[in-house]
Design an enzyme around this catalytic site. Structure first.
Site, short mmCIF file in Angstrom:
data_model
loop_
_atom_site.label_atom_id
_atom_site.label_comp_id
_atom_site.label_asym_id
_atom_site.label_seq_id
_atom_site.Cartn_x
_atom_site.Cartn_y
_atom_site.Cartn_z
N GLU A 1 -0.62 -8.30 5.45
CA GLU A 1 -0.21 -8.35 6.86
C GLU A 1 -1.40 -8.29 7.81
OE1 GLU A 1 0.18 -5.86 4.79
OE2 GLU A 1 -0.09 -3.91 5.77
N HIS B 1 -3.15 -5.24 1.83
CA HIS B 1 -2.42 -5.48 3.10
C HIS B 1 -2.47 -6.94 3.52
CE1 HIS B 1 -2.12 -1.16 4.22
NE2 HIS B 1 -3.26 -1.06 3.57
N CYS C 1 0.82 -1.22 0.00
CA CYS C 1 0.00 0.00 0.00
C CYS C 1 0.86 1.27 0.00
CB CYS C 1 -1.00 -0.06 1.15
SG CYS C 1 -2.40 1.03 0.87
N1 GLN Z 1 -3.57 6.33 1.06
C1 GLN Z 1 -2.33 6.04 1.74
C2 GLN Z 1 -1.17 6.81 1.16
O1 GLN Z 1 -1.30 7.61 0.31
C3 GLN Z 1 -1.99 4.58 1.71
C4 GLN Z 1 -2.95 3.84 2.58
C5 GLN Z 1 -2.41 2.57 3.18
O2 GLN Z 1 -1.21 2.30 3.25
N2 GLN Z 1 -3.34 1.81 3.68
O3 GLN Z 1 -0.08 6.60 1.58
#
Ligand code: GLN
Length: 194
Positions: free
Chosen positions: A174, A172, A74
């Site tokens: 994790e 994710h 992410c």
């Molecule tokens: N929207 C977040 C960002 O721009 C990422 C979100 C996440 O890691 N769950 O970093």
């Protein structure tokens, strides 16, 4: 584990479950002797700012370009992307992954959602997306490992990629207790070590 911000503990648990020993990287010296690096989910703009505060951006760029295996989930994917769309103007990443990533791409209606994905080399995965990015386009050396399924409004969007020893997912793993994606990363680390 890059441990400046984000869900470091959850990644720790997943990595340990697949037999890895984890250390937390907060200073340049912490990079010594690593076999691989994980960039957690969190907030990429915050992590980006902290990379400067802790003077880690250049050392991490060098490490990734030098072939250190890296996995970003992410926000971690955003940090690895060579090009970020809809980032904050002052946001800078680490790079090393030849993709264009769109931040917060899934939009308001599906800000956060779960979906089952077919993940190459892993199998069917239940994926949790939280204000996730997607991969808008990929360079030549990048392999697409998973895309959103046909039943979803964002069908076909790429959400997992690999370029050599660099692995990234929009979601994710994790958070779900299914450690197979971390297991894949550990295999990449072992491959890189020969
Ligand atoms: N929207 C977040 C960002 O721009 C990422 C979100 C996440 O890691 N769950 O970093």
């Amino acid at each position: 584990m890059l441990a400046l911000q984000g869900d470091v503990r959850e990644h720790d648990r997943a990595l340990q479950a697949v037999g890895a020993r984890t250390v937390h990287v907060r200073r340049v010296d912490d990079l010594d002797g690593l076999d691989g690096l994980v960039l957690p989910g969190g907030e990429s703009t915050t992590i980006s700012r902290l990379l400067d505060v802790f003077e880690l951006r250049e050392p991490l760029r060098c490490a990734v370009r030098g072939g250190l295996p890296v996995y970003g989930s992410c926000a971690g994917m955003i940090l690895l992307a060579d090009t970020v769309l809809d980032g904050r103007a002052d946001q800078q990443g680490i790079g090393g992954l030849d993709v264009v990533v769109r931040r917060n791409a899934f939009g308001r209606q599906v800000d956060s959602f779960e979906a089952d994905l077919a993940f190459t080399g892993v199998g069917d995965v239940h994926a949790v997306f939280i204000r996730a990015p997607w991969v808008e386009s990929t360079g030549e050396g990048v392999q697409v490992l998973a895309a959103v399924g046909a039943e979803h409004p964002a069908a076909g969007r790429v959400v997992a990629v690999r370029q050599g020893p660099v692995l990234a997912t929009s979601f994710h793993p994790e958070l779900t207790g299914d450690h197979r994606v971390h297991g894949l990363f550990v295999r990449l680390v072992k491959e890189a070590r020969g």
